[in-house]
Design a protein around this motif. Structure first.
Motif, PDB file in Angstrom:
ATOM      1  N   ILE A 190     -13.368  15.318   6.692  1.00 56.53           N
ATOM      2  CA  ILE A 190     -12.900  14.547   5.401  1.00 56.53           C
ATOM      3  C   ILE A 190     -14.004  13.190   5.469  1.00 56.53           C
ATOM      4  CG2 ILE A 190     -11.067  13.038   4.808  1.00 56.53           C
ATOM      5  CD1 ILE A 190      -9.058  14.552   6.896  1.00 56.53           C
ATOM      6  N   LYS A 191     -14.194  13.108   3.986  1.00 61.06           N
ATOM      7  CA  LYS A 191     -15.033  12.203   3.579  1.00 61.06           C
ATOM      8  C   LYS A 191     -14.290  10.883   2.880  1.00 61.06           C
ATOM      9  CE  LYS A 191     -18.650  11.826   4.118  1.00 61.06           C
ATOM     10  NZ  LYS A 191     -19.564  11.501   5.260  1.00 61.06           N
ATOM     11  N   LYS A 192     -13.143  11.451   2.027  1.00 63.83           N
ATOM     12  CA  LYS A 192     -12.325  10.385   1.338  1.00 63.83           C
ATOM     13  C   LYS A 192     -11.043  10.658   1.311  1.00 63.83           C
ATOM     14  CE  LYS A 192     -13.256   9.908  -3.161  1.00 63.83           C
ATOM     15  NZ  LYS A 192     -13.638   9.545  -4.344  1.00 63.83           N
ATOM     16  N   ILE A 193     -10.152   9.586   1.262  1.00 65.79           N
ATOM     17  CA  ILE A 193      -8.681   9.827   1.228  1.00 65.79           C
ATOM     18  C   ILE A 193      -8.120   8.592   0.201  1.00 65.79           C
ATOM     19  CG2 ILE A 193      -6.547   9.088   2.399  1.00 65.79           C
ATOM     20  CD1 ILE A 193      -7.560  10.657   4.968  1.00 65.79           C
ATOM     21  N   TYR A 194      -7.302   9.215  -0.645  1.00 65.76           N
ATOM     22  CA  TYR A 194      -6.535   8.309  -1.705  1.00 65.76           C
ATOM     23  C   TYR A 194      -5.114   8.857  -1.593  1.00 65.76           C
ATOM     24  CZ  TYR A 194      -5.274   5.778  -5.687  1.00 65.76           C
ATOM     25  OH  TYR A 194      -4.443   4.950  -6.729  1.00 65.76           O
ATOM     26  N   CYS A 195      -4.475   7.546  -1.470  1.00 66.07           N
ATOM     27  CA  CYS A 195      -2.795   8.105  -1.454  1.00 66.07           C
ATOM     28  C   CYS A 195      -2.158   7.061  -2.167  1.00 66.07           C
ATOM     29  CB  CYS A 195      -2.310   7.986   0.102  1.00 66.07           C
ATOM     30  SG  CYS A 195      -0.367   8.727   0.125  1.00 66.07           S
ATOM     31  N   GLN A 196      -1.245   7.504  -3.033  1.00 69.43           N
ATOM     32  CA  GLN A 196      -0.076   6.489  -3.726  1.00 69.43           C
ATOM     33  C   GLN A 196       1.089   6.945  -3.097  1.00 69.43           C
ATOM     34  OE1 GLN A 196      -1.521   8.740  -7.729  1.00 69.43           O
ATOM     35  NE2 GLN A 196      -1.442   6.593  -8.181  1.00 69.43           N
ATOM     36  N   LEU A 197       1.678   5.824  -2.606  1.00 68.92           N
ATOM     37  CA  LEU A 197       3.093   5.798  -2.210  1.00 68.92           C
ATOM     38  C   LEU A 197       4.210   5.681  -3.228  1.00 68.92           C
ATOM     39  CD1 LEU A 197       2.455   4.057   1.287  1.00 68.92           C
ATOM     40  CD2 LEU A 197       2.474   6.401   0.896  1.00 68.92           C
ATOM     41  N   ARG A 198       5.381   6.223  -3.241  1.00 69.32           N
ATOM     42  CA  ARG A 198       6.424   6.134  -4.166  1.00 69.32           C
ATOM     43  C   ARG A 198       7.527   5.602  -3.418  1.00 69.32           C
ATOM     44  NH1 ARG A 198       3.950  10.900  -5.961  1.00 69.32           N
ATOM     45  NH2 ARG A 198       2.753  10.552  -7.660  1.00 69.32           N
ATOM     46  N   ASN A 199       8.193   4.630  -4.275  1.00 74.47           N
ATOM     47  CA  ASN A 199       9.592   4.107  -3.968  1.00 74.47           C
ATOM     48  C   ASN A 199      10.402   3.977  -5.087  1.00 74.47           C
ATOM     49  OD1 ASN A 199       7.165   2.344  -2.278  1.00 74.47           O
ATOM     50  ND2 ASN A 199       8.953   2.782  -0.975  1.00 74.47           N
ATOM     51  N   ILE A 200      10.883   5.142  -5.493  1.00 73.30           N
ATOM     52  CA  ILE A 200      11.899   5.318  -6.863  1.00 73.30           C
ATOM     53  C   ILE A 200      13.350   5.142  -6.177  1.00 73.30           C
ATOM     54  CG2 ILE A 200      12.605   6.811  -8.461  1.00 73.30           C
ATOM     55  CD1 ILE A 200       9.972   8.238  -8.099  1.00 73.30           C
ATOM     56  N   THR A 201      13.885   5.479  -5.268  1.00 72.29           N
ATOM     57  CA  THR A 201      15.124   5.423  -4.749  1.00 72.29           C
ATOM     58  C   THR A 201      15.190   4.496  -3.555  1.00 72.29           C
ATOM     59  OG1 THR A 201      14.804   7.296  -3.318  1.00 72.29           O
ATOM     60  CG2 THR A 201      15.622   7.822  -5.462  1.00 72.29           C
ATOM     61  N   THR A 202      14.364   3.840  -2.944  1.00 67.36           N
ATOM     62  CA  THR A 202      14.441   3.010  -1.886  1.00 67.36           C
ATOM     63  C   THR A 202      13.015   2.328  -1.714  1.00 67.36           C
ATOM     64  OG1 THR A 202      14.903   2.542   0.498  1.00 67.36           O
ATOM     65  CG2 THR A 202      13.890   4.672  -0.230  1.00 67.36           C
ATOM     66  N   ASN A 203      13.345   0.949  -1.517  1.00 66.00           N
ATOM     67  CA  ASN A 203      12.138   0.333  -1.135  1.00 66.00           C
ATOM     68  C   ASN A 203      11.610   0.050   0.215  1.00 66.00           C
ATOM     69  OD1 ASN A 203      11.514  -0.487  -3.967  1.00 66.00           O
ATOM     70  ND2 ASN A 203      13.093  -2.166  -3.994  1.00 66.00           N
ATOM     71  N   GLU A 204      12.517   0.528   1.086  1.00 69.56           N
ATOM     72  CA  GLU A 204      12.281   0.390   2.410  1.00 69.56           C
ATOM     73  C   GLU A 204      11.169   1.465   2.890  1.00 69.56           C
ATOM     74  OE1 GLU A 204      14.261  -0.040   6.927  1.00 69.56           O
ATOM     75  OE2 GLU A 204      15.434   0.058   5.000  1.00 69.56           O
ATOM     76  N   VAL A 205      11.024   2.598   2.555  1.00 67.28           N
ATOM     77  CA  VAL A 205      10.053   3.658   3.042  1.00 67.28           C
ATOM     78  C   VAL A 205       9.511   4.367   1.755  1.00 67.28           C
ATOM     79  CG1 VAL A 205      11.013   3.900   5.313  1.00 67.28           C
ATOM     80  CG2 VAL A 205      11.966   5.395   3.470  1.00 67.28           C
ATOM     81  N   ASP A 206       8.602   5.080   1.906  1.00 65.04           N
ATOM     82  CA  ASP A 206       8.188   5.920   0.673  1.00 65.04           C
ATOM     83  C   ASP A 206       9.120   7.154   0.757  1.00 65.04           C
ATOM     84  OD1 ASP A 206       6.441   8.548   2.162  1.00 65.04           O
ATOM     85  OD2 ASP A 206       6.770   6.773   3.666  1.00 65.04           O
ATOM     86  N   ASP A 207       9.639   7.202  -0.615  1.00 65.21           N
ATOM     87  CA  ASP A 207      10.481   8.487  -0.668  1.00 65.21           C
ATOM     88  C   ASP A 207       9.609   9.698  -1.637  1.00 65.21           C
ATOM     89  OD1 ASP A 207      10.275   7.511  -3.293  1.00 65.21           O
ATOM     90  OD2 ASP A 207      12.336   7.118  -3.522  1.00 65.21           O
ATOM     91  N   GLY A 208       8.252   9.508  -1.621  1.00 66.83           N
ATOM     92  CA  GLY A 208       7.367  10.349  -2.118  1.00 66.83           C
ATOM     93  C   GLY A 208       5.975   9.875  -2.054  1.00 66.83           C
ATOM     94  N   PHE A 209       4.991  10.913  -2.193  1.00 64.37           N
ATOM     95  CA  PHE A 209       3.594  10.378  -2.117  1.00 64.37           C
ATOM     96  C   PHE A 209       2.722  11.522  -2.686  1.00 64.37           C
ATOM     97  CE2 PHE A 209       4.241  12.681   1.719  1.00 64.37           C
ATOM     98  CZ  PHE A 209       2.906  13.440   1.809  1.00 64.37           C
ATOM     99  N   THR A 210       1.795  10.987  -3.126  1.00 65.94           N
ATOM    100  CA  THR A 210       0.404  11.988  -3.500  1.00 65.94           C
ATOM    101  C   THR A 210      -0.729  11.435  -2.780  1.00 65.94           C
ATOM    102  OG1 THR A 210       1.479  12.381  -5.801  1.00 65.94           O
ATOM    103  CG2 THR A 210      -0.790  12.857  -5.450  1.00 65.94           C
ATOM    104  N   LEU A 211      -1.219  12.348  -2.012  1.00 63.33           N
ATOM    105  CA  LEU A 211      -2.458  12.295  -1.515  1.00 63.33           C
ATOM    106  C   LEU A 211      -3.650  13.185  -1.927  1.00 63.33           C
ATOM    107  CD1 LEU A 211      -4.256  11.729   1.303  1.00 63.33           C
ATOM    108  CD2 LEU A 211      -2.838  13.443   2.528  1.00 63.33           C
ATOM    109  N   GLN A 212      -4.617  12.491  -2.082  1.00 67.17           N
ATOM    110  CA  GLN A 212      -6.110  13.377  -2.393  1.00 67.17           C
ATOM    111  C   GLN A 212      -7.119  13.194  -1.481  1.00 67.17           C
ATOM    112  OE1 GLN A 212      -6.342  10.936  -6.127  1.00 67.17           O
ATOM    113  NE2 GLN A 212      -5.773  13.048  -7.464  1.00 67.17           N
ATOM    114  N   ILE A 213      -7.414  14.355  -0.843  1.00 68.55           N
ATOM    115  CA  ILE A 213      -8.525  14.408   0.060  1.00 68.55           C
ATOM    116  C   ILE A 213      -9.656  15.117  -0.366  1.00 68.55           C
ATOM    117  CG2 ILE A 213      -9.122  15.182   2.431  1.00 68.55           C
ATOM    118  CD1 ILE A 213      -6.028  15.484   2.987  1.00 68.55           C
TER     119      ILE A 213
END
Length: 350
Positions: A190-213
């Motif tokens: 792996i050379k690069k990682i970019y991740c977007q975490l989502r908090n739509i229904t809760t702010n305590e943990v991620d309830d979704g994410f998009t990871l690009q490798i």
């Protein structure tokens, strides 16, 4: 000879292990232990032997393998204590909340001289196996990009999975599976990682994410989990040098488009909105073959068949600790990238 398995934790996954063990051709179910009396009562009602304590489990001389199927935050102590008591151990995923904790588990396994592995059961999912077989066949050429998605619309279950101290959130819950699959589909540095975490229904943990490798060769991958998607995107989409493939959902066959020729003698323009285009005109059957491939045959209990042979030294374990550690490192990078909003240049050796 069959091995005797005891299960710690009789929730969803513990019940899954128990049901499979009861029908297994390679293991016997010795019993279960759970800290909740209601689950002990349920096991007894199902005709399953129960233990009075965790100590009773690891002190039972007839138990060969302990399966840890508890919430994520207590995996470490259960795994280490079972290993040091002389038991082989299977742990549910994610095996640990940090690479550091996982290294402590591995050190205990080495000290005890016992087998330790993780139940990465979605290596037996037929959608993943279909994509893997298509890559291995070379049928549509070298991989360029793979997109892997799991979408739902009900948020995170209202149990420990939505609480940070217990290791909740979708990176740890579903990401651990999809990242594991992706790193096997594209076995490169792996050379690069970019991740977007989502908090739509809760702010305590991620309830979704998009990871690009981004991998060393330039191949790219997207891993996405969503729990607030009311229209689902395809489970898999793959671009290759000589075609593409798509699996719409778990139950569908893999659709393949295989390129026969790059150029057409004459491209007929297609009407799009307020104009026409040749660039986006669909291909015809002269240059493209479109077909479906059959769903692979899979038996998830092959995990246990391999486990027993690995314990006996007859096979190498399928889910290797180095692979598990690599997934954990990627998940740690996901949180760093998601919280900082920055891509991570990821110089790894494996």
């Amino acid at each position: 000879m069959k091995k005797n398995v005891a299960i710690v934790g009789y929730g969803g996954q513990g019940g899954w292990h128990a049901n499979h063990a009861l029908k297994s051709d390679v293991v016997n179910l010795s019993g279960i232990y759970d800290i909740k009396q209601s689950r002990i009562d349920l096991a007894k009602a199902n005709g399953i032997h129960t233990y009075d304590s965790f100590e009773a489990v690891i002190n039972d001389p007839d138990v060969d393998i302990v399966v840890c199927a508890t919430p994520n935050d207590v995996h470490k102590d259960i795994v280490i204590n079972a290993l040091l008591a002389g038991k082989n151990v299977v742990c549910e995923k994610p095996v640990a909340l940090s690479v550091e904790d996982f290294d402590d588990m591995c050190a205990a396994a080495k000290k005890a001289g016992k087998l330790f592995t993780v139940h990465q059961n979605r290596r037996w999912d037929v959608d993943y196996l279909a994509i893997q077989s298509l890559i291995n066949s070379g049928e549509i050429g070298e991989t360029i990009n793979i997109e892997s998605r799991v979408h739902g619309s009900r948020g995170i279950p209202s149990d420990w999975r939505c609480q940070k101290p217990y290791g909740g959130g979708m990176v740890l819950d579903w990401g651990v599976h999809l990242i594991d699959q992706m790193l096997l589909l594209i076995p490169e540095k792996i050379k690069k990682i970019y991740c977007q975490l989502r908090n739509i229904t809760t702010n305590e943990v991620d309830d979704g994410f998009t990871l690009q490798i981004t991998f060393e060769s330039g191949k790219t991958a997207t891993v996405e989990v969503g729990t607030y998607n009311f229209i689902y995107m395809p489970r898999f989409y793959m671009q290759c040098k000589n075609g593409a493939a798509m699996i719409e959902d778990w139950q569908k066959k893999c659709k393949v488009a295989k390129l026969k020729a790059w150029n057409e003698k004459e491209v007929v323009p297609v009407q799009t909105a307020a104009g026409i285009t040749k660039t986006m005109a669909p291909r015809d059957e002269i240059t493209l073959d479109s077909y479906e491939i059959e769903r692979p045959v899979s038996d998830v209990h092959d995990f246990y068949r391999n486990l027993v042979k690995a314990v006996d030294g007859e096979e190498e374990q399928i889910v290797k600790l180095c692979q598990v550690r690599r997934v954990l490192k990627v998940m740690e990078a996901c949180f760093i990238s998601g919280e900082s909003g920055q891509a991570i240049i990821y110089d790894e050796a494996f």
